[in-house]
Design an enzyme around this catalytic site. Structure first.
Site, short mmCIF file in Angstrom:
data_model
loop_
_atom_site.label_atom_id
_atom_site.label_comp_id
_atom_site.label_asym_id
_atom_site.label_seq_id
_atom_site.Cartn_x
_atom_site.Cartn_y
_atom_site.Cartn_z
NE ARG A 104 -2.28 1.03 3.68
CZ ARG A 104 -2.96 1.39 4.76
NH1 ARG A 104 -4.27 1.35 4.74
NH2 ARG A 104 -2.35 1.73 5.86
CB THR A 108 -1.84 7.21 -3.17
OG1 THR A 108 -1.27 5.90 -3.25
CG2 THR A 108 -0.94 8.21 -3.87
CG ASP A 200 3.08 -2.25 9.09
OD1 ASP A 200 3.24 -3.46 8.79
OD2 ASP A 200 3.12 -1.34 8.26
CG ASP A 203 6.82 -2.76 9.63
OD1 ASP A 203 7.51 -3.29 8.75
OD2 ASP A 203 6.43 -1.58 9.59
#
Ligand code: PRP
Ligand code: URA
Length: 209
Positions: A104, A108, A200, A203
């Site tokens: 991603r 944006t 995340d 991560d």
């Protein structure tokens, strides 16, 4: 419209709460994601077709049931989806594995494709698309589009945590794809992260931050 199933099983909820905790490190995070994936797949596959078979036990002949119908393929969305593959394969060792590489764009929030390799016969299979996070739904919607472009018609989406925005996006773009989640969270923040979420997922799985 596609169905949304939220798993409220106590074991799944317990393990998910540990995963959300920011103090949980990558090793435990990975183990828990694999365990939850196993528990989820047990329910996701509850409606698979079976057929009657005759079995010779050491004692006598009896009637049992075996899986019939479409064979399965598990397709993780890279990277974080990789953390769900082993859990699925522990339960369905004969499933083939495809990969879709998407990230991603942090500005944006649009998905960018960098890899796609599916089993050669994937159009004949039931596709189990796995990714821990369904946030805006952009990545999953694009992944489903790529899979459909390759002729697949039977797709289920399995996420650990979803935001209502992501669910709405999939139900609008792909009303034929049912969605299975362990947690349906509150909303997305201004950076497109799920709140409360778990941060995340990629991560945390791979220790990259
Ligand atoms: C995460 C997650 C999903 C996506 C969800 O991946 O694993 O693929 O974000 O966001 P969306 O619903 O708004 O598209 P990310 O892009 O961080 O890539 P990674 O798995 O490689 O870390
Ligand atoms: N991707 C993640 O890994 N976490 C989120 O909360 C949203 C997208």
């Amino acid at each position: 419209m596609s169905k949304l199933v939220v798993f409220d099983h106590p074991l799944i909820q317990h393990k998910l709460s540990i995963m959300r905790d920011k103090a949980t490190g990558p090793k435990e995070f990975r183990e828990l994601l694999e365990e939850i994936s196993m528990l989820m797949i047990y329910e996701v596959t509850r409606d698979l077709e079976t057929e009657e078979v005759q079995i010779e036990t050491p004692i006598c002949t009896c009637t049992g049931r075996k899986l019939a119908g479409r064979k399965l393929a598990v397709v993780p969305i890279l990277r974080a989806g990789l953390g769900m593959v082993d859990g699925v394969l522990n339960m369905i060792p004969a499933a083939k594995v495809g990969h879709i590489g998407l990230y991603r764009d942090p500005q944006t929030l649009e998905p960018v494709e960098y890899y796609c390799k599916l089993p050669a016969d994937s159009e004949t299979r039931e596709i189990l698309l796995v990714d821990p996070m369904l946030a805006t739904g952009g990545s999953a919607s694009a992944a489903i589009r790529f899979i459909k472009q390759r002729g697949c018609t039977h797709i289920r989406l399995i996420d650990l945590i979803a935001a209502p925005e992501g669910v709405a996006r999939i139900q609008k773009d792909h009303p034929d794809v049912d969605i299975y989640v362990a947690g349906l969270d509150d909303h997305l923040n201004e950076h497109g992260y799920i709140v409360p979420g778990l941060g995340d997922a990629g991560d945390r799985l791979f220790g990259t931050k």
